[in-house]
Design a protein around this motif. Structure first.
Motif, PDB file in Angstrom:
ATOM      1  N   ASN A  68     -14.213  12.899  27.657  1.00 42.14           N
ATOM      2  CA  ASN A  68     -14.085  13.872  28.742  1.00 42.14           C
ATOM      3  C   ASN A  68     -15.110  13.629  29.836  1.00 42.14           C
ATOM      4  OD1 ASN A  68     -11.858  15.220  27.846  1.00 42.14           O
ATOM      5  ND2 ASN A  68     -13.007  16.825  26.780  1.00 42.14           N
ATOM      6  N   ALA A  69     -16.325  13.291  29.467  1.00 39.13           N
ATOM      7  CA  ALA A  69     -17.366  13.016  30.460  1.00 39.13           C
ATOM      8  C   ALA A  69     -16.991  11.798  31.301  1.00 39.13           C
ATOM      9  CB  ALA A  69     -18.709  12.793  29.775  1.00 39.13           C
ATOM     10  N   GLN A  70     -16.397  10.798  30.672  1.00 39.59           N
ATOM     11  CA  GLN A  70     -15.983   9.609  31.421  1.00 39.59           C
ATOM     12  C   GLN A  70     -14.856   9.935  32.388  1.00 39.59           C
ATOM     13  OE1 GLN A  70     -15.070   6.877  28.285  1.00 39.59           O
ATOM     14  NE2 GLN A  70     -17.156   6.054  28.200  1.00 39.59           N
ATOM     15  N   LYS A  71     -13.923  10.772  31.977  1.00 40.99           N
ATOM     16  CA  LYS A  71     -12.820  11.173  32.857  1.00 40.99           C
ATOM     17  C   LYS A  71     -13.343  11.982  34.039  1.00 40.99           C
ATOM     18  CE  LYS A  71      -9.020  11.142  29.576  1.00 40.99           C
ATOM     19  NZ  LYS A  71      -8.010  11.955  28.889  1.00 40.99           N
ATOM     20  N   ILE A  72     -14.274  12.874  33.757  1.00 46.00           N
ATOM     21  CA  ILE A  72     -14.851  13.689  34.829  1.00 46.00           C
ATOM     22  C   ILE A  72     -15.601  12.808  35.824  1.00 46.00           C
ATOM     23  CG2 ILE A  72     -16.601  15.449  35.329  1.00 46.00           C
ATOM     24  CD1 ILE A  72     -15.725  16.808  32.687  1.00 46.00           C
ATOM     25  N   TYR A  73     -16.365  11.850  35.286  1.00 39.68           N
ATOM     26  CA  TYR A  73     -17.100  10.930  36.161  1.00 39.68           C
ATOM     27  C   TYR A  73     -16.143  10.110  37.018  1.00 39.68           C
ATOM     28  CZ  TYR A  73     -19.875   7.013  37.763  1.00 39.68           C
ATOM     29  OH  TYR A  73     -20.467   6.071  38.553  1.00 39.68           O
ATOM     30  N   ALA A  74     -15.074   9.592  36.407  1.00 39.81           N
ATOM     31  CA  ALA A  74     -14.104   8.773  37.145  1.00 39.81           C
ATOM     32  C   ALA A  74     -13.427   9.600  38.230  1.00 39.81           C
ATOM     33  CB  ALA A  74     -13.074   8.194  36.182  1.00 39.81           C
ATOM     34  N   LYS A  75     -13.081  10.834  37.931  1.00 38.26           N
ATOM     35  CA  LYS A  75     -12.447  11.697  38.927  1.00 38.26           C
ATOM     36  C   LYS A  75     -13.416  11.986  40.071  1.00 38.26           C
ATOM     37  CE  LYS A  75      -8.941  14.942  39.227  1.00 38.26           C
ATOM     38  NZ  LYS A  75      -7.643  14.362  39.437  1.00 38.26           N
ATOM     39  N   GLY A  76     -14.671  12.275  39.738  1.00 34.00           N
ATOM     40  CA  GLY A  76     -15.677  12.522  40.771  1.00 34.00           C
ATOM     41  C   GLY A  76     -15.911  11.300  41.638  1.00 34.00           C
ATOM     42  N   ALA A  77     -15.929  10.124  41.020  1.00 36.95           N
ATOM     43  CA  ALA A  77     -16.113   8.886  41.784  1.00 36.95           C
ATOM     44  C   ALA A  77     -14.928   8.657  42.712  1.00 36.95           C
ATOM     45  CB  ALA A  77     -16.286   7.704  40.833  1.00 36.95           C
ATOM     46  N   GLY A  78     -13.729   8.986  42.276  1.00 38.15           N
ATOM     47  CA  GLY A  78     -12.543   8.848  43.128  1.00 38.15           C
ATOM     48  C   GLY A  78     -12.602   9.766  44.338  1.00 38.15           C
ATOM     49  N   TYR A  79     -13.069  10.998  44.124  1.00 39.48           N
ATOM     50  CA  TYR A  79     -13.206  11.930  45.251  1.00 39.48           C
ATOM     51  C   TYR A  79     -14.325  11.507  46.197  1.00 39.48           C
ATOM     52  CZ  TYR A  79      -9.738  15.211  43.566  1.00 39.48           C
ATOM     53  OH  TYR A  79      -8.551  15.791  43.190  1.00 39.48           O
ATOM     54  N   ALA A  80     -15.418  10.990  45.647  1.00 40.27           N
ATOM     55  CA  ALA A  80     -16.511  10.507  46.504  1.00 40.27           C
ATOM     56  C   ALA A  80     -16.046   9.323  47.346  1.00 40.27           C
ATOM     57  CB  ALA A  80     -17.716  10.109  45.651  1.00 40.27           C
ATOM     58  N   LEU A  81     -15.263   8.427  46.751  1.00 42.45           N
ATOM     59  CA  LEU A  81     -14.717   7.294  47.494  1.00 42.45           C
ATOM     60  C   LEU A  81     -13.768   7.775  48.585  1.00 42.45           C
ATOM     61  CD1 LEU A  81     -14.382   4.243  47.853  1.00 42.45           C
ATOM     62  CD2 LEU A  81     -12.663   4.301  46.039  1.00 42.45           C
ATOM     63  N   GLY A  82     -12.943   8.761  48.256  1.00 41.73           N
ATOM     64  CA  GLY A  82     -12.044   9.337  49.255  1.00 41.73           C
ATOM     65  C   GLY A  82     -12.814   9.977  50.400  1.00 41.73           C
TER      66      GLY A  82
END
Length: 139
Positions: free
Chosen positions: A3-17
């Motif tokens: 779950n922590a990895q999924k949350i991190y990946a989602k946050g990184a995607g939003y930061a990139l956006g």
């Protein structure tokens, strides 16, 4: 842990956006300054740059590329082209104006923005548009 990895990946995607959106918005302002002298004049109040000039071509790339980045359409090829544009701007406009000895010192030739844009675009050309990009809907 997953779950922590999924949350991190989602946050990184939003930061990139967010990086893509802000960069596109700021890049459009370079075009509007060249063509419509807003929010400032690139010609010191002498009207728009000629469309069929190097500055005019740069303005067209900035306007179209900035809009595509804002929308998140064709992010990778657009960012790659804009990365090249900024490399050319640095090597042929900024650096020669202050001398070859300033190649690795962009503060001396006022090329810091060109270098930063170049590497942001290089990153976007590899990483893509992140979350909220229309490219994600095309797949």
């Amino acid at each position: 842990m997953i779950n922590a990895q999924k949350i991190y990946a989602k946050g990184a995607g939003y930061a990139l956006g967010l990086l893509r959106l802000v960069t596109g918005f700021l890049y459009i302002q370079h075009a509007t300054a060249k063509f419509w002298q807003w929010p400032l004049s690139m010609t010191d109040g002498h009207g728009a740059v000629p469309l069929f000039s190097m500055m005019g071509a740069a303005g067209v790339l900035e306007l179209i590329g900035g809009v595509l980045l804002l929308l998140g359409l064709f992010v990778r090829p657009t960012a790659f082209i804009l990365c090249g544009q900024m490399a050319v701007a640095y090597l042929f406009i900024h650096m020669p104006s202050a001398g070859i000895h300033t190649l690795l010192m962009p503060q001396l030739n006022k090329g810091e923005m060109a270098v930063l844009y170049c590497f942001i675009f290089l990153y976007l050309s590899v990483a893509g548009g992140g979350c909220l990009a229309l490219d994600n809907r095309r797949k």
